[in-house]
Enzyme design. Structure first.
Site, PDB file in Angstrom:
ATOM      1  N   LYS A  99      18.416  -0.790 -19.292  1.00 34.96           N
ATOM      2  CA  LYS A  99      18.267   0.569 -19.281  1.00 34.96           C
ATOM      3  C   LYS A  99      17.127   0.058 -18.397  1.00 34.96           C
ATOM      4  O   LYS A  99      17.278  -0.419 -17.170  1.00 34.96           O
ATOM      5  CB  LYS A  99      17.538   0.642 -20.317  1.00 34.96           C
ATOM      6  CG  LYS A  99      18.844   1.592 -20.722  1.00 34.96           C
ATOM      7  CD  LYS A  99      18.500   3.090 -21.790  1.00 34.96           C
ATOM      8  CE  LYS A  99      19.181   3.911 -22.249  1.00 34.96           C
ATOM      9  NZ  LYS A  99      20.576   3.539 -23.056  1.00 34.96           N
ATOM     10  N   PHE A 137      23.498   3.767 -31.551  1.00 32.86           N
ATOM     11  CA  PHE A 137      24.222   3.314 -30.703  1.00 32.86           C
ATOM     12  C   PHE A 137      24.420   2.661 -29.957  1.00 32.86           C
ATOM     13  O   PHE A 137      22.915   1.559 -29.479  1.00 32.86           O
ATOM     14  CB  PHE A 137      23.862   4.675 -29.217  1.00 32.86           C
ATOM     15  CG  PHE A 137      24.165   4.670 -28.308  1.00 32.86           C
ATOM     16  CD1 PHE A 137      25.584   5.642 -28.489  1.00 32.86           C
ATOM     17  CD2 PHE A 137      24.138   4.135 -27.155  1.00 32.86           C
ATOM     18  CE1 PHE A 137      26.264   5.790 -27.102  1.00 32.86           C
ATOM     19  CE2 PHE A 137      25.209   4.356 -26.605  1.00 32.86           C
ATOM     20  CZ  PHE A 137      25.967   5.356 -26.338  1.00 32.86           C
ATOM     21  N   ASP A 156      20.109  -5.311 -30.473  1.00 34.45           N
ATOM     22  CA  ASP A 156      19.550  -4.055 -29.436  1.00 34.45           C
ATOM     23  C   ASP A 156      19.015  -3.771 -29.293  1.00 34.45           C
ATOM     24  O   ASP A 156      18.354  -2.379 -29.145  1.00 34.45           O
ATOM     25  CB  ASP A 156      20.893  -3.263 -29.378  1.00 34.45           C
ATOM     26  CG  ASP A 156      21.054  -2.609 -28.304  1.00 34.45           C
ATOM     27  OD1 ASP A 156      20.884  -2.052 -27.218  1.00 34.45           O
ATOM     28  OD2 ASP A 156      22.146  -1.804 -28.660  1.00 34.45           O
TER      29      ASP A 156
HETATM   30  C1  LIG Z   1      22.371   2.894 -23.477  1.00 28.02           C
HETATM   31  C2  LIG Z   1      21.965   2.286 -24.759  1.00 28.02           C
HETATM   32  C3  LIG Z   1      23.204   1.557 -24.377  1.00 28.02           C
HETATM   33  C4  LIG Z   1      24.377   1.235 -23.599  1.00 28.02           C
HETATM   34  O1  LIG Z   1      23.623   1.280 -22.252  1.00 28.02           O
HETATM   35  P1  LIG Z   1      25.115   1.798 -21.379  1.00 28.02           P
HETATM   36  O2  LIG Z   1      24.233   0.809 -20.039  1.00 28.02           O
HETATM   37  O3  LIG Z   1      25.269   3.100 -21.094  1.00 28.02           O
HETATM   38  O4  LIG Z   1      26.023   0.336 -21.285  1.00 28.02           O
HETATM   39  C5  LIG Z   1      23.032  -0.087 -25.900  1.00 28.02           C
HETATM   40  N1  LIG Z   1      22.464   0.205 -26.453  1.00 28.02           N
HETATM   41  C6  LIG Z   1      21.537   0.885 -26.161  1.00 28.02           C
HETATM   42  C7  LIG Z   1      20.050   0.835 -27.576  1.00 28.02           C
HETATM   43  C8  LIG Z   1      21.353   2.389 -25.520  1.00 28.02           C
HETATM   44  O5  LIG Z   1      20.213   3.066 -25.424  1.00 28.02           O
END
Ligand SMILES: *Cc1c(COP(=O)(O)O)cnc(C)c1O
Length: 398
Positions: free
Chosen positions: A250, A136, A221
């Site tokens: 986050k 994701f 990420d």
């Molecule tokens: C939540 C998340 C995102 C997206 O972040 P947003 O602030 O909602 O755009 C991207 N990568 C990972 C691994 C995430 O958990």
């Protein structure tokens, strides 16, 4: 007579786009690991804004930093420098592999920036990014394209091109996808939304080796697992693999909206004035919040405490899995991101379990349609872990 909660829920359902499967509750206040709804009901929060409120709700040091900054300067354009942005970048650089930071407002934007930088830093004709199935990476079109789950693609085609997905865990398949147009590999060190799935250290090392052999950039990420969540500031510190580019968001601002994309000098040099920008990115208030957050995380003993509590949580969840083998089959995770993987037959009960726990005052969510995800604030106590585990045990027993 309808309750205060119901009244707000009704008003919200009338005017908000129906993008979330929200529980019928309106939260009004938070402190530490507790949330309180419009009727004063208390919840033990093991969602923490989805790994956002790492220091707990309304941490006094973050609140003080925000309060002080809003009275001084709320916003100026990135045409000018501001002190909080520089201090935050210095601290991030001092505590990571990176030399430079670009600030934005969310995880998706951080990944967009990483994708743009990877393309810009690569030779002409190299633009394709390999990510993993189950991943994701966000909800913008490019990050949706990078996300390796078709349920996020449906209805939004055509997606931006230049993204391919390698089956999770299969290094040969990833190697086969590398072609003349490939510029980077993008992955989470542990897939959060995908169901709390860690990548084996040997697999990550093999990905790093492939990147080195083929001249590809490795992008981590760490939007969900960074910022102390796993017991080290960054998850990859424990895995013996260093990326070329990394994204954070986050937990970075403990609830204020901020994202960051970091890289070493050689790669970062591909971005020059005009390459990329964000109006709000690195805003003084969110940077002041992130700076205070980082200072707490880096205080002596804090991260070691996260690692210890993570082990405690994993041990307690392991007991649950042994006690209810028909319902739960595995515990996996790192530090204070742990997943209780439900058995095939119990998975269609996952959302109902979350609902049941909510009714009993525990907030938890069901990730990747496979695992109950435990991501409490990092300030959680063993007593709070015990309470949460006892409530989950009761629901598994039902
Ligand atoms: C939540 C998340 C995102 C997206 O972040 P947003 O602030 O909602 O755009 C991207 N990568 C990972 C691994 C995430 O958990």
């Amino acid at each position: 007579m309808t309750s205060a909660n119901e009244q707000w829920v009704t008003r919200g359902e009338r005017v908000l786009m129906q993008t979330y499967g929200r529980l019928p509750v309106t939260m009004v206040r938070g402190a530490g690991c507790k949330l309180y709804d419009a009727e004063g009901r208390e919840y033990l929060d093991f969602v923490a804004g989805i790994a956002v409120c790492n220091l707990g709700h309304c941490h006094p040091q973050v609140t003080a930093a925000v309060r002080e900054q809003v009275e001084k300067l709320v916003h100026v354009s990135n045409l000018y420098h501001t002190q909080p942005q520089i201090e935050l970048a210095e601290l991030l650089v001092a505590n990571s592999f990176a030399d430079r930071v670009f600030f934005c407002n969310s995880g998706a934007e951080a990944n967009e920036a990483a994708i743009k930088l990877a393309r810009k830093a690569s030779p002409e004709g190299k633009y394709e990014i390999i990510s993993l199935t189950g991943s994701f990476h966000g909800r913008t079109l490019a990050t949706v394209a990078a996300t390796g789950q078709t349920k996020f693609h449906q209805g939004f085609e055509p997606l931006p091109s230049g993204f391919v997905h390698a089956p999770f865990g299969e290094i040969e398949a990833l190697r086969d996808l590398i072609g003349p147009a490939t510029c980077a590999v993008l992955c989470e060190p542990l897939q959060g939304e995908g169901g709390v799935r860690p990548l084996a250290p040997a697999y990550l090392r093999a990905i790093r080796e492939l990147c080195d052999q083929h001249g590809l950039l490795l992008i981590f990420d760490e939007v969900q697992v960074g910022m102390g969540r796993t017991g080290t500031l960054l998850a990859h510190e424990q895995l013996g693999v260093t990326p070329d580019i990394m994204t954070l968001a986050k937990g970075l601002g403990n609830g204020l909206p901020i994202g960051a994309m970091l890289a070493g000098e050689r790669v970062a040099a591909a971005f020059t004035p005009g390459s990329h920008a964000s109006t709000f990115g690195g805003n003084p208030v969110v940077c002041a919040a992130a700076l205070a957050t980082l200072q707490v995380l880096l205080a002596p003993g804090f991260l070691a405490g996260v690692a210890a509590k993570g082990e405690y949580l994993a041990t307690r969840l392991g007991e649950l899995a042994r006690q209810y083998p028909q319902r739960a089959v595995e515990v996996r995770g790192m530090g204070l991101i742990q997943g209780l993987v439900l058995s095939e037959s119990a998975r269609d009960q996952g959302l109902a379990m979350v609902r049941r726990l909510f009714e009993q005052g525990l907030l938890l969510n069901f990730a990747g349609n496979t695992a109950l995800r435990f991501i409490p604030p990092l300030v959680v106590s063993e007593g709070e872990i015990d309470r949460a585990v006892a409530m989950v045990a009761a629901v598994l027993r039902e």
